[in-house]
Design a protein around this motif. Structure first.
Motif, mmCIF file in Angstrom:
data_model
loop_
_atom_site.group_PDB
_atom_site.id
_atom_site.type_symbol
_atom_site.label_atom_id
_atom_site.label_comp_id
_atom_site.label_asym_id
_atom_site.label_seq_id
_atom_site.Cartn_x
_atom_site.Cartn_y
_atom_site.Cartn_z
ATOM 1 N N ASP A 64 5.075 30.120 30.227
ATOM 2 C CA ASP A 64 5.856 31.284 30.642
ATOM 3 C C ASP A 64 6.798 31.715 29.509
ATOM 4 O O ASP A 64 6.917 31.031 28.483
ATOM 5 C CB ASP A 64 6.687 30.963 31.887
ATOM 6 C CG ASP A 64 5.814 30.669 33.102
ATOM 7 O OD1 ASP A 64 4.647 31.112 33.105
ATOM 8 O OD2 ASP A 64 6.299 29.992 34.025
ATOM 9 N N ASP A 65 7.490 32.822 29.721
ATOM 10 C CA ASP A 65 8.523 33.235 28.781
ATOM 11 C C ASP A 65 9.661 32.216 28.810
ATOM 12 O O ASP A 65 10.163 31.859 29.876
ATOM 13 C CB ASP A 65 9.059 34.621 29.149
ATOM 14 C CG ASP A 65 10.079 35.107 28.147
ATOM 15 O OD1 ASP A 65 11.264 34.718 28.281
ATOM 16 O OD2 ASP A 65 9.711 35.853 27.232
ATOM 17 N N LEU A 66 10.061 31.751 27.652
ATOM 18 C CA LEU A 66 11.039 30.661 27.577
ATOM 19 C C LEU A 66 12.399 31.129 27.062
ATOM 20 O O LEU A 66 13.236 30.313 26.677
ATOM 21 C CB LEU A 66 10.497 29.550 26.677
ATOM 22 C CG LEU A 66 9.175 28.911 27.119
ATOM 23 C CD1 LEU A 66 8.700 27.884 26.098
ATOM 24 C CD2 LEU A 66 9.305 28.258 28.499
ATOM 25 N N GLY A 67 12.631 32.430 27.102
ATOM 26 C CA GLY A 67 13.887 32.969 26.593
ATOM 27 C C GLY A 67 15.109 32.376 27.259
ATOM 28 O O GLY A 67 16.106 32.065 26.590
ATOM 29 N N ASP A 68 15.043 32.174 28.581
ATOM 30 C CA ASP A 68 16.202 31.623 29.293
ATOM 31 C C ASP A 68 16.463 30.173 28.926
ATOM 32 O O ASP A 68 17.608 29.724 28.853
ATOM 33 C CB ASP A 68 16.038 31.783 30.805
ATOM 34 C CG ASP A 68 14.790 31.112 31.343
ATOM 35 O OD1 ASP A 68 13.837 30.907 30.567
ATOM 36 O OD2 ASP A 68 14.754 30.794 32.547
ATOM 37 N N VAL A 69 15.384 29.429 28.663
ATOM 38 C CA VAL A 69 15.541 28.025 28.253
ATOM 39 C C VAL A 69 16.276 27.940 26.917
ATOM 40 O O VAL A 69 17.126 27.076 26.707
ATOM 41 C CB VAL A 69 14.166 27.326 28.148
ATOM 42 C CG1 VAL A 69 14.321 25.896 27.643
ATOM 43 C CG2 VAL A 69 13.451 27.351 29.495
ATOM 44 N N PHE A 70 15.975 28.894 26.024
ATOM 45 C CA PHE A 70 16.559 28.877 24.694
ATOM 46 C C PHE A 70 17.788 29.773 24.571
ATOM 47 O O PHE A 70 18.206 30.116 23.459
ATOM 48 C CB PHE A 70 15.502 29.223 23.648
ATOM 49 C CG PHE A 70 14.536 28.098 23.416
ATOM 50 C CD1 PHE A 70 14.849 27.074 22.547
ATOM 51 C CD2 PHE A 70 13.340 28.046 24.107
ATOM 52 C CE1 PHE A 70 13.983 26.014 22.340
ATOM 53 C CE2 PHE A 70 12.456 26.994 23.911
ATOM 54 C CZ PHE A 70 12.775 25.976 23.029
ATOM 55 N N ALA A 71 18.373 30.107 25.719
ATOM 56 C CA ALA A 71 19.695 30.735 25.684
ATOM 57 C C ALA A 71 20.697 29.736 25.108
ATOM 58 O O ALA A 71 21.744 30.107 24.571
ATOM 59 C CB ALA A 71 20.117 31.161 27.087
ATOM 60 N N THR A 72 20.352 28.457 25.233
ATOM 61 C CA THR A 72 21.094 27.372 24.595
ATOM 62 C C THR A 72 20.372 27.000 23.303
ATOM 63 O O THR A 72 19.144 26.913 23.279
ATOM 64 C CB THR A 72 21.146 26.140 25.523
ATOM 65 O OG1 THR A 72 21.886 26.466 26.688
ATOM 66 C CG2 THR A 72 21.777 24.952 24.824
ATOM 67 N N ALA A 73 21.105 26.770 22.238
ATOM 68 C CA ALA A 73 20.500 26.325 20.983
ATOM 69 C C ALA A 73 20.492 24.799 20.949
ATOM 70 O O ALA A 73 21.504 24.163 21.250
ATOM 71 C CB ALA A 73 21.284 26.863 19.791
ATOM 72 N N TYR A 74 19.338 24.221 20.627
ATOM 73 C CA TYR A 74 19.180 22.769 20.646
ATOM 74 C C TYR A 74 19.122 22.209 19.223
ATOM 75 O O TYR A 74 18.629 22.858 18.297
ATOM 76 C CB TYR A 74 17.898 22.389 21.396
ATOM 77 C CG TYR A 74 17.860 22.943 22.803
ATOM 78 C CD1 TYR A 74 18.608 22.355 23.820
ATOM 79 C CD2 TYR A 74 17.109 24.072 23.098
ATOM 80 C CE1 TYR A 74 18.599 22.882 25.100
ATOM 81 C CE2 TYR A 74 17.090 24.606 24.369
ATOM 82 C CZ TYR A 74 17.840 24.011 25.374
ATOM 83 O OH TYR A 74 17.823 24.533 26.637
#
Length: 315
Positions: A64-74
């Motif tokens: 899926d689109d993972l934009g929300d997951v990467f709203a945080t920088a890891y």
């Protein structure tokens, strides 16, 4: 403190890794699609354990689109999510979707949203070596199962980005991991369950002679956690992670029988296509690069797994 994303977080190995990283003081996030390859209740049980420790899990598919997951920088991404096993009920399409396309979509999301990640740690498997996994990382891969082939493809997608300077990456090939939370169709959980309930155990012809580097999950996550801070040293590397102690499947069965003080009822089955005949982890590189040293004996690890099973499923 580092901020770390773990894929497949509600699964067996990844849930242990989340806990290990959290115990080291890191800020841990997980992602899992909670698919029904095995009973989702087991993943929910793992997720509940993680939630109690303050670990956030995104419930979504890696395709899926993972934009929300990467709203945080890891700082680090540990990629353990996969379509596992060599079941004949699993189609090639499922392996491709979950081991190749999902990995590529994750990598593209990292390049788009989080390109400065210190390291993308791909979790691969000894199955990429083929019928016998008894060699070091310099030997060519010769997978014989859909699982091994697609995991090798996912590994190369990640390492390809490293070779072109786009992403710091390493890939860790795991060997026959067991312990608490092991999937229900895997050897030791199934042995424990069938012994406890006096159910016949399906034993594939010839499998009692198979040799395995059965590696306790606690040792595996110690090795994975050791990558943190060593990303420059491991960048571009393929690393075997297992134990150099080798046991036959028959020895594993006997160990569980002794611990549970019961005798297994055997249901003999024809040979299973794609099964590895022998694995013996060559872990010199892991020792040199990561200071890795597996410490848990098979007897100790099985005792922990039996204790877990009895606590979680028989009360």
């Amino acid at each position: 403190m580092m901020r770390i994303l773990v894929t497949g977080a509600a699964g067996f190995i990844a849930s242990h890794l989340c806990e290990k990283l959290k115990s080291l003081g890191h800020d841990v996030y997980g992602i899992d699609n909670f698919n029904d390859y095995y009973d989702v209740k087991l993943k929910e049980l793992n997720a509940s354990d993680l939630a109690q420790q303050g670990i956030v899990i995104f419930r979504k598919d890696l395709n899926d689109d993972l934009g929300d997951v990467f709203a945080t920088a890891y700082d680090y991404v540990f990629h353990l999510a996969a379509q596992p096993g060599i079941s004949s009920d699993t189609t090639l399409e499922e392996y491709v979707n979950n081991n190749i396309y999902a990995t590529q979509n994750l990598l593209e999301a990292i390049l788009k949203y989080n390109p400065d990640v210190k390291s993308f740690v791909n979790i691969a498997t000894s199955s990429v070596y083929g019928i016998e996994a008894t060699v070091d990382e310099t030997e060519p891969a010769k997978p014989v199962s859909f699982y091994g082939v697609t995991k090798l493809a996912g590994e190369q997608l990640a390492l390809g980005l490293q070779r072109t300077g786009k992403l710091n990456t390493c890939s860790v090939r795991l060997y026959s991991v067991y312990g608490p939370r092991e999937r229900p169709e895997k050897l030791y959980t199934k042995l424990i369950e069938n012994l406890y309930y006096d159910k016949p155990f399906p034993l594939f012809e010839g499998s009692v002679k198979h040799e395995r580097s059965f590696t306790y999950v606690g040792d595996i996550v110690e090795g994975l956690a050791a990558i943190i801070g060593k990303e420059a040293k491991v960048n571009g590397e393929i690393i075997n992670l297992g134990t150099d102690e080798v046991n036959t499947t028959q020895e594993g069965i006997h160990a569980v029988e002794v611990i549970m003080n019961k005798q297994l009822i055997i249901d003999n089955k024809p040979p299973r296509k794609g099964d590895q005949q022998r694995t013996a982890a060559v872990i010199d590189k892991a020792k040199n690069l990561l200071g890795y040293e597996p410490k848990t004996t098979l007897k100790q690890g099985i005792q922990k797994q039996v204790d877990w099973y009895l606590e979680k499923f028989t009360k």
